[in-house]
Design a protein around this motif. Structure first.
Motif, mmCIF file in Angstrom:
data_model
loop_
_atom_site.group_PDB
_atom_site.id
_atom_site.type_symbol
_atom_site.label_atom_id
_atom_site.label_comp_id
_atom_site.label_asym_id
_atom_site.label_seq_id
_atom_site.Cartn_x
_atom_site.Cartn_y
_atom_site.Cartn_z
ATOM 1 N N GLY A 1 -23.557 66.969 47.998
ATOM 2 C CA GLY A 1 -23.089 65.550 47.242
ATOM 3 C C GLY A 1 -22.270 64.326 47.294
ATOM 4 N N PHE A 2 -21.932 63.929 47.169
ATOM 5 C CA PHE A 2 -21.536 62.219 47.404
ATOM 6 C C PHE A 2 -19.908 62.189 47.145
ATOM 7 N N GLY A 3 -19.821 60.317 46.461
ATOM 8 C CA GLY A 3 -18.437 60.179 47.034
ATOM 9 C C GLY A 3 -17.572 60.728 47.487
ATOM 10 N N TYR A 4 -16.967 61.415 46.445
ATOM 11 C CA TYR A 4 -15.117 61.956 47.415
ATOM 12 C C TYR A 4 -14.992 63.887 47.085
ATOM 13 N N ASP A 5 -16.743 63.721 47.211
ATOM 14 C CA ASP A 5 -17.041 65.182 47.069
ATOM 15 C C ASP A 5 -16.322 66.101 47.883
ATOM 16 N N PRO A 6 -16.585 65.640 49.222
ATOM 17 C CA PRO A 6 -16.089 66.243 50.774
ATOM 18 C C PRO A 6 -14.552 67.016 50.542
ATOM 19 N N ILE A 7 -13.650 65.986 49.941
ATOM 20 C CA ILE A 7 -12.064 66.153 49.788
ATOM 21 C C ILE A 7 -12.141 66.910 48.362
ATOM 22 N N PHE A 8 -13.043 66.776 48.027
ATOM 23 C CA PHE A 8 -11.671 67.614 45.919
ATOM 24 C C PHE A 8 -12.567 68.979 46.188
ATOM 25 N N TRP A 9 -11.165 69.423 46.608
ATOM 26 C CA TRP A 9 -11.427 71.444 46.368
ATOM 27 C C TRP A 9 -11.030 71.583 44.850
ATOM 28 N N VAL A 10 -12.005 72.917 44.741
ATOM 29 C CA VAL A 10 -12.099 73.384 43.614
ATOM 30 C C VAL A 10 -10.885 74.520 43.211
ATOM 31 N N PRO A 11 -10.738 74.982 42.686
ATOM 32 C CA PRO A 11 -9.402 76.200 43.097
ATOM 33 C C PRO A 11 -10.394 77.616 42.859
ATOM 34 N N THR A 12 -10.853 77.370 41.703
ATOM 35 C CA THR A 12 -12.190 78.301 40.945
ATOM 36 C C THR A 12 -12.639 79.425 41.628
ATOM 37 N N GLU A 13 -13.421 77.664 42.544
ATOM 38 C CA GLU A 13 -14.352 78.217 43.742
ATOM 39 C C GLU A 13 -14.204 78.424 44.664
ATOM 40 N N GLY A 14 -12.564 77.848 45.513
ATOM 41 C CA GLY A 14 -12.293 77.906 46.580
ATOM 42 C C GLY A 14 -12.952 77.855 47.763
ATOM 43 N N ARG A 15 -13.687 76.414 47.088
ATOM 44 C CA ARG A 15 -13.991 75.258 48.139
ATOM 45 C C ARG A 15 -14.333 73.930 47.352
ATOM 46 N N THR A 16 -14.352 73.288 48.417
ATOM 47 C CA THR A 16 -14.950 71.298 48.014
ATOM 48 C C THR A 16 -16.490 71.715 46.973
ATOM 49 N N MET A 17 -16.201 70.169 46.153
ATOM 50 C CA MET A 17 -17.919 69.704 45.688
ATOM 51 C C MET A 17 -18.609 70.141 46.809
ATOM 52 N N ALA A 18 -18.479 69.306 48.057
ATOM 53 C CA ALA A 18 -19.490 69.301 48.641
ATOM 54 C C ALA A 18 -20.311 70.121 50.183
ATOM 55 N N GLU A 19 -19.170 71.255 49.607
ATOM 56 C CA GLU A 19 -19.910 72.712 49.836
ATOM 57 C C GLU A 19 -21.093 73.179 49.143
ATOM 58 N N MET A 20 -20.806 73.012 47.550
ATOM 59 C CA MET A 20 -21.693 73.481 46.629
ATOM 60 C C MET A 20 -23.365 73.236 46.996
#
Length: 201
Positions: free
Chosen positions: A152-171
């Motif tokens: 990802g990029f931008g704020y993805d590494p600190i944005f936690w998605v509860p439904t996925e159980g991980r950050t956007m940068a981990e997807m």
């Protein structure tokens, strides 16, 4: 393969659009491909105003259909900041790392349950002489206290998605596309996109 122009110089956004549109048979071109020196000043006060401004400016300049995106992060504990200033939150130069550092500093001491946030995206699709249409999408989450993930990029590494159980940068890109604010907006745009692009040809 049909071509579609995205009014951005941002390679991260280009990858997002690629992941979203390629499965539907569209080749994504950005301003880097068609008008490298063009950078539309974002003078709007909302995501919608900026998206429309970019889409209409480039559509009229190139005399073709253009999609523009304006998107960013809204953090509830910061009164909706960084909002439309997401890309340049830490100053004039666009620096993802500096922007994240500023957010983390401002949220220091704020408990997890109050670190709610969302990514918001507005897509505008413009064609010369036609009414510009807009499509909205959001993705709800929380801001972590440190970075996780390399994608990802931008704020993805600190944005936690509860439904996925991980950050956007981990997807992976296709996983992010399935739940992201941009993906949600683009799915609303898809029906109109095929109609508009087909009539353009």
């Amino acid at each position: 393969m049909k071509k579609v122009i995205i009014a951005t110089q941002n390679l991260g956004k280009a990858k997002d659009f690629e992941a979203l549109l390629r499965p539907f048979g569209y080749e994504v071109l950005t301003l880097r491909d068609v008008a490298e020196d063009v950078d539309v000043e974002e003078t709007g006060t909302t995501f919608e105003e900026n998206a429309i401004l970019k889409a209409e400016t480039i559509a009229n300049m190139l005399n073709t259909t253009v999609i523009a995106d304006d998107s960013g992060l809204e953090i509830d504990a910061l009164g909706g900041e960084p909002g439309v200033y997401s890309a340049r939150y830490a100053g004039g130069e666009k620096s993802d790392s500096a922007n994240i550092d500023k957010v983390l500093a401002k949220l220091e001491g704020i408990p997890e349950e109050k670190r709610t946030a969302r990514f918001r995206c507005v897509l505008a699709i413009a064609s010369p002489g036609k009414e510009t249409k807009t499509f909205h999408g959001t993705c709800e989450g929380y801001i972590l206290e440190e970075r996780f993930g390399e994608n990802g990029f931008g704020y993805d590494p600190i944005f936690w998605v509860p439904t996925e159980g991980r950050t956007m940068a981990e997807m992976k890109p296709h996983e992010k596309a399935a739940i992201s604010h941009r993906g949600n907006a683009l799915r609303k745009l898809q029906i109109s996109l095929s109609k508009i692009l087909d009539t353009d040809e």
